[in-house]
Design a protein around this motif. Structure first.
Motif, PDB file in Angstrom:
ATOM      1  N   GLU A 234       0.823  -1.211   0.000  1.00 23.32           N
ATOM      2  CA  GLU A 234       0.000   0.000   0.000  1.00 23.32           C
ATOM      3  C   GLU A 234       0.857   1.261   0.000  1.00 23.32           C
ATOM      4  N   VAL A 235       1.930   1.253   0.780  1.00 20.20           N
ATOM      5  CA  VAL A 235       2.811   2.419   0.807  1.00 20.20           C
ATOM      6  C   VAL A 235       3.502   2.602  -0.538  1.00 20.20           C
TER       7      VAL A 235
ATOM      8  N   ASP B 259      13.779  15.498  -7.811  1.00 19.94           N
ATOM      9  CA  ASP B 259      12.356  15.266  -7.556  1.00 19.94           C
ATOM     10  C   ASP B 259      12.136  14.237  -6.452  1.00 19.94           C
ATOM     11  N   GLY B 260      13.159  13.990  -5.639  1.00 19.90           N
ATOM     12  CA  GLY B 260      13.036  13.024  -4.553  1.00 19.90           C
ATOM     13  C   GLY B 260      12.004  13.440  -3.510  1.00 19.90           C
ATOM     14  N   VAL B 261      11.556  12.445  -2.737  1.00 11.83           N
ATOM     15  CA  VAL B 261      10.568  12.685  -1.683  1.00 11.83           C
ATOM     16  C   VAL B 261      11.034  12.028  -0.390  1.00 11.83           C
ATOM     17  N   VAL B 262      10.396  12.436   0.701  1.00 13.90           N
ATOM     18  CA  VAL B 262      10.674  11.860   2.011  1.00 13.90           C
ATOM     19  C   VAL B 262       9.483  11.013   2.445  1.00 13.90           C
ATOM     20  N   LEU B 263       9.749   9.847   3.014  1.00 13.41           N
ATOM     21  CA  LEU B 263       8.720   9.073   3.711  1.00 13.41           C
ATOM     22  C   LEU B 263       9.042   9.110   5.194  1.00 13.41           C
ATOM     23  N   VAL B 264       8.225   9.846   5.955  1.00 17.76           N
ATOM     24  CA  VAL B 264       8.353   9.833   7.410  1.00 17.76           C
ATOM     25  C   VAL B 264       7.618   8.595   7.894  1.00 17.76           C
ATOM     26  N   HIS B 265       8.350   7.681   8.534  1.00 20.92           N
ATOM     27  CA  HIS B 265       7.805   6.352   8.826  1.00 20.92           C
ATOM     28  C   HIS B 265       8.076   5.982  10.293  1.00 20.92           C
ATOM     29  N   PRO B 266       7.374   6.622  11.226  1.00 22.84           N
ATOM     30  CA  PRO B 266       7.619   6.370  12.643  1.00 22.84           C
ATOM     31  C   PRO B 266       7.147   4.984  13.074  1.00 22.84           C
ATOM     32  N   THR B 267       7.823   4.452  14.079  1.00 19.67           N
ATOM     33  CA  THR B 267       7.353   3.232  14.730  1.00 19.67           C
ATOM     34  C   THR B 267       6.346   3.632  15.798  1.00 19.67           C
ATOM     35  N   CYS B 268       5.210   2.941  15.813  1.00 20.70           N
ATOM     36  CA  CYS B 268       4.157   3.255  16.778  1.00 20.70           C
ATOM     37  C   CYS B 268       3.853   2.088  17.716  1.00 20.70           C
ATOM     38  N   GLY B 269       4.703   1.060  17.704  1.00 19.13           N
ATOM     39  CA  GLY B 269       4.527  -0.066  18.607  1.00 19.13           C
ATOM     40  C   GLY B 269       5.269   0.158  19.913  1.00 19.13           C
TER      41      GLY B 269
ATOM     42  N   PRO C 239       4.149  18.781   0.031  1.00 17.19           N
ATOM     43  CA  PRO C 239       3.862  17.781  -1.008  1.00 17.19           C
ATOM     44  C   PRO C 239       5.010  16.801  -1.254  1.00 17.19           C
ATOM     45  N   ARG C 240       6.198  17.124  -0.752  1.00 19.72           N
ATOM     46  CA  ARG C 240       7.333  16.221  -0.936  1.00 19.72           C
ATOM     47  C   ARG C 240       7.562  15.327   0.281  1.00 19.72           C
ATOM     48  N   VAL C 241       6.652  15.393   1.243  1.00 16.56           N
ATOM     49  CA  VAL C 241       6.766  14.574   2.452  1.00 16.56           C
ATOM     50  C   VAL C 241       5.548  13.665   2.557  1.00 16.56           C
ATOM     51  N   PHE C 242       5.788  12.362   2.551  1.00 13.09           N
ATOM     52  CA  PHE C 242       4.744  11.356   2.721  1.00 13.09           C
ATOM     53  C   PHE C 242       4.844  10.797   4.133  1.00 13.09           C
ATOM     54  N   TRP C 243       3.712  10.325   4.652  1.00 12.44           N
ATOM     55  CA  TRP C 243       3.657   9.810   6.017  1.00 12.44           C
ATOM     56  C   TRP C 243       3.049   8.410   6.018  1.00 12.44           C
ATOM     57  N   ALA C 244       3.591   7.541   6.845  1.00 13.08           N
ATOM     58  CA  ALA C 244       3.020   6.215   7.081  1.00 13.08           C
ATOM     59  C   ALA C 244       3.485   5.761   8.457  1.00 13.08           C
ATOM     60  N   TYR C 245       2.830   4.745   9.000  1.00  7.09           N
ATOM     61  CA  TYR C 245       3.120   4.318  10.370  1.00  7.09           C
ATOM     62  C   TYR C 245       3.447   2.832  10.395  1.00  7.09           C
ATOM     63  N   LEU C 246       4.459   2.502  11.209  1.00  9.67           N
ATOM     64  CA  LEU C 246       5.006   1.148  11.229  1.00  9.67           C
ATOM     65  C   LEU C 246       4.658   0.449  12.536  1.00  9.67           C
ATOM     66  N   PRO C 247       3.995  -0.721  12.474  1.00  9.06           N
ATOM     67  CA  PRO C 247       3.666  -1.469  13.693  1.00  9.06           C
ATOM     68  C   PRO C 247       4.855  -2.299  14.150  1.00  9.06           C
ATOM     69  N   TYR C 248       5.858  -1.630  14.648  1.00 13.79           N
ATOM     70  CA  TYR C 248       7.136  -2.277  14.960  1.00 13.79           C
ATOM     71  C   TYR C 248       7.445  -2.153  16.441  1.00 13.79           C
ATOM     72  N   SER C 249       7.977  -3.204  17.018  1.00 15.85           N
ATOM     73  CA  SER C 249       8.343  -3.232  18.424  1.00 15.85           C
ATOM     74  C   SER C 249       9.850  -3.009  18.554  1.00 15.85           C
ATOM     75  N   MET C 250      10.239  -1.887  19.151  1.00 13.39           N
ATOM     76  CA  MET C 250      11.657  -1.534  19.254  1.00 13.39           C
ATOM     77  C   MET C 250      12.419  -2.482  20.182  1.00 13.39           C
TER      78      MET C 250
ATOM     79  N   PHE D 157       9.470  -1.326   2.069  1.00 19.66           N
ATOM     80  CA  PHE D 157       8.397  -0.350   1.874  1.00 19.66           C
ATOM     81  C   PHE D 157       8.645   0.564   0.672  1.00 19.66           C
ATOM     82  N   GLY D 158       9.709   0.298  -0.081  1.00 14.33           N
ATOM     83  CA  GLY D 158       9.944   1.033  -1.311  1.00 14.33           C
ATOM     84  C   GLY D 158      10.891   2.204  -1.206  1.00 14.33           C
ATOM     85  N   CYS D 159      11.614   2.319  -0.091  1.00 16.71           N
ATOM     86  CA  CYS D 159      12.517   3.451   0.086  1.00 16.71           C
ATOM     87  C   CYS D 159      13.898   3.156  -0.491  1.00 16.71           C
ATOM     88  N   SER D 160      14.468   4.156  -1.125  1.00 16.41           N
ATOM     89  CA  SER D 160      15.793   4.016  -1.719  1.00 16.41           C
ATOM     90  C   SER D 160      16.886   4.625  -0.847  1.00 16.41           C
ATOM     91  N   HIS D 161      16.514   5.482   0.096  1.00 16.45           N
ATOM     92  CA  HIS D 161      17.456   6.148   0.981  1.00 16.45           C
ATOM     93  C   HIS D 161      16.972   6.013   2.423  1.00 16.45           C
TER      94      HIS D 161
END
Length: 416
Positions: free
Chosen positions: A204-205, A244-254, A280-291, A309-313
């Motif tokens: 989905e991401v 034309d790169g973008v950022v995915l802010v992908h915090p852990t919420c677990g 518009p160059r910043v995308f957001w998604a949340y990760l169900p990850y246990s640190m 999740f499709g990130c190159s950097h």
């Protein structure tokens, strides 16, 4: 705040942070060799979820036991079933577990830095059994047990965390929360866990991210403040990142470690910040990850997950996934251990470490590099986490150079 920006090995290497200036110096490189979204780890994005209800019912009917899972286990189940842990298709058996703990790779040689295991104290579980894993009344997955073993927990912690001391929160988790046995086996996904925050799958991401552009992932486990925002948006100026790169802010919420802000509160801070900045160059998604707070090993783990999740950097902050002793407050890892480990292992994973900007805030010029501030004799303003929390509690005004108003509002409304 010093960070490391991790980029695919196809990208030109050798970039060095300029001694001064508030942006990346030098001429900007052209587009990287990456022309489509990066391949998932191992080459295939796993999806273990069934969509047909009759198939789900049949899978459940073939099971002989039901197990209630913990919050940490539900995070692992979701990332196994949705492909976040690709190429894994289930919890690790003893052979895989041993290989990851000792050699940081799967039994086929593919790099994998932290074991993904299912713990239990159930003496009745046996190899060959099929069990339903449930969150309350909700069936999350079925597992066919292929391995049951008693791990050497002190050795596991020494290898993963660099210490077997109970002063380390990861060691506490392994020793005091996990059960006596680990069981391995393939999963069949039934339903996503119910959470207060939505967690999209890698598929989905990837579908939301633009094609043919570089995607820079930013991982965090705390609210995003001004310095964080400056860091990940300025990363797009790196010469290794396409224009034309973008950022995915992908915090852990677990689950993280004791004392951290709860996941549902962190999620609310991200949502209001997303609306406030509307970049518009910043995308957001949340990760169900246990640190795990595993420092260098966990840095590699996060790189691998975001690759799925499709990130190159990937930006690795100073002392990423680090922690302090619960007794004397000393750091378990050096400030650059995770960065150095990423540089060392990046080529094997298929990524390469590049230094990012070390930003400070000055009254005269806003956020600039520490090198520029020193060269111009400018004083940087500082606000410690302890002072920030006290100001929140006392209702004092928080300087806008440090935190966003929307984020402060959520934190003040959260229960103590």
């Amino acid at each position: 705040m010093l960070a490391v920006l991790l980029v695919p090995v196809a990208v030109v290497s050798g970039f060095v942070v300029p001694p001064s200036g508030s942006s990346f110096g030098g001429s900007r490189l052209g587009r990287s060799a990456l022309q489509m979204k990066v391949d998932p780890h191992g080459g295939k994005l796993v999806n273990l979820y069934l969509s047909d209800e009759s198939e789900k019912a049949s899978a459940i009917a073939g099971c002989t036991k039901t197990i209630e899972v913990s919050e940490r286990q539900s995070c692992d189940i979701e990332l196994l079933c949705n492909g976040g842990f690709s190429p894994l298709e289930g919890f690790m058996d003893e052979e895989q577990y041993t290989s990851v703990v000792h050699e940081m790779k799967l039994d086929d040689g593919l790099m994998f830095s932290l074991p993904v295991v299912f713990d239990t104290d159930d003496e009745d579980l046996e190899v060959g059994m099929k069990v339903v894993l449930k969150q309350g009344a909700l069936p999350l997955a079925t597992m066919e047990i292929t391995s049951k073993y008693c791990p050497d927990k002190p050795l596991e912690c020494k290898q993963l965390y660099g210490t077997s001391s109970l002063e380390h929160p990861g060691t506490q988790m392994v020793a005091m929360e996990r059960g006596k046995y680990y069981v391995g086996g393939k999963l069949i996904g039934l339903n996503k866990p119910v959470r207060e925050f939505p967690c999209e799958s890698p598929e989905e991401v990837r579908a939301r991210l633009p094609d043919d552009v570089d995607v820079v992932a930013f991982q965090c486990r705390n609210p995003v403040h001004r310095a964080h925002y400056e860091l990940f948006t300025r990363a797009l100026d790196a010469p290794n990142v396409g224009s034309d790169g973008v950022v995915l802010v992908h915090p852990t919420c677990g689950p993280t470690q004791p004392g951290d802000i709860p996941g549902n509160v962190r999620y609310k801070t991200y949502e209001v910040l997303k609306e406030e900045t509307a970049n518009p160059r910043v995308f957001w998604a949340y990760l169900p990850y246990s640190m795990h707070m595993a420092g260098p090993r966990e840095a590699i783990h996060h790189m691998m997950i975001r690759k799925n999740f499709g990130c190159s950097h990937f930006i690795i902050g100073r002392d990423m996934a680090g922690c302090k002793s619960s007794i004397d407050g000393n750091d378990f890892y050096g400030p650059y251990d995770a960065q150095d480990f990423a540089k060392e292992n990046g080529p094997t994973l298929g990524v390469q470490a590049v230094p990012s900007l070390n930003l400070v805030y000055t009254g005269e010029k806003g956020y600039i590099t520490a090198e520029e501030a020193k060269a111009e004799g400018l004083d940087s303003l500082k606000l410690s986490g302890t002072k920030f929390r006290k100001m929140l509690k006392d209702g004092d005004d928080i300087p806008e150079w440090f935190a966003f108003k929307s984020v402060v509002g959520v934190l003040r409304e959260a229960p103590n």
